[in-house]
Write an enzyme that holds these catalytic residues in place. Structure first.
Site: not given
Length: 262
Positions: A147, A160
């Site tokens: 990501s 995250y």
């Protein structure tokens, strides 16, 4: 050999975790177009069934399994079944993931651990399960869906970002430890992608939509189709000397400081 032949996945068995829909489904569909046999998992049978129907609608013969990729025993059983029913896995895409958007000081340790478990521990577990057969076969491709949060922080995504940052380093370590066995482990870092989950944020007039477009040199959200070419490249023989790399497919966000205020 024709250079285009090096991008072929003909006859390869590709496991894409959590690929009933979304980014994983798009990557799996691209692999099928390139000739691979598609295998995927999801947590529940109804999700697997929906995925199988979606693949069938595209003319893709996929194989779906119910498996919680955070559980070593379930992963071991699934990998054994895939080997028996489809073949030895040549390509693994660790796509399954979750996000909990909660301010850090309001997030419980249990919630933090859940994100780490799915987004970081699971790729470790599944990779560990397929690497021995890749070593035996003499080749293998592992692709971790990282990501932009592997590089950046943002409010409300502490777990995250921690998981995806860890996944970036797990990617580099797998490359370092198993590269000598002709196993390449790389990552793809999607930018902001058009999915059903982001639809409310992409409405005209939504401040987040304007924010993302202003921060992206491409001046648009990405699509799942934008991820297909990079995913095929990293799964193919064309990337045999690419190892430990994170390919950010983000429209240039990470390269851009933003426009100067007027």
């Amino acid at each position: 050999m024709n250079i285009l032949d090096t991008f072929s996945l003909k006859g390869k068995v590709a496991l894409i975790t959590g690929a009933s829909y979304g980014i994983g489904f798009a990557i799996a569909s691209a692999y099928a177009d390139a000739g691979a046999k598609i295998v995927f998992n999801d947590l529940k049978q109804d999700l697997v069934d929906k995925g199988l129907e979606a693949y069938k609608a595209l003319g893709i013969e996929a194989h779906g399994y119910v498996c919680d990729v955070t559980k070593e025993d379930q992963v071991a059983y699934m990998i054994a079944k895939i080997k028996e029913e489809v073949g030895t896995i040549d390509i693994l895409v660790n796509n399954a993931g979750i996000i909990k958007r909660i301010p850090m000081c309001e997030m419980s340790a249990e919630e933090f651990r859940q994100v780490i478990d799915v987004d970081l521990n699971a790729p470790f577990i599944v990779s560990k399960a397929v690497i021995p057969s890749m070593i035996e076969k003499g080749h293998g491709k592992i692709i971790n869906i990282c990501s932009m949060m592997s590089e950046l922080g943002r409010e409300t995504v502490s777990a995250y970002a921690a998981a995806k940052g860890g996944l970036k380093m797990l990617t580099k370590n797998i490359a370092s430890e198993y590269g000598e066995y002709n196993i390449q482990c790389n990552g793809i870092g999607p930018g902001y992608i058009q999915t059903p989950q982001t639809a409310p944020l992409r409405q005209d007039g939504h401040p987040f939509n304007s924010f993302i477009i202003s921060k992206t040199p491409a001046a648009r959200w990405g699509t799942t189709e934008d991820l297909m070419g990079p995913a095929v490249f990293l799964a193919s023989d064309a990337s045999d000397f690419v190892n430990g790399h994170i390919l950010y497919v983000d429209g240039g966000i990470l390269a851009y400081i933003g426009k100067q205020p007027q």
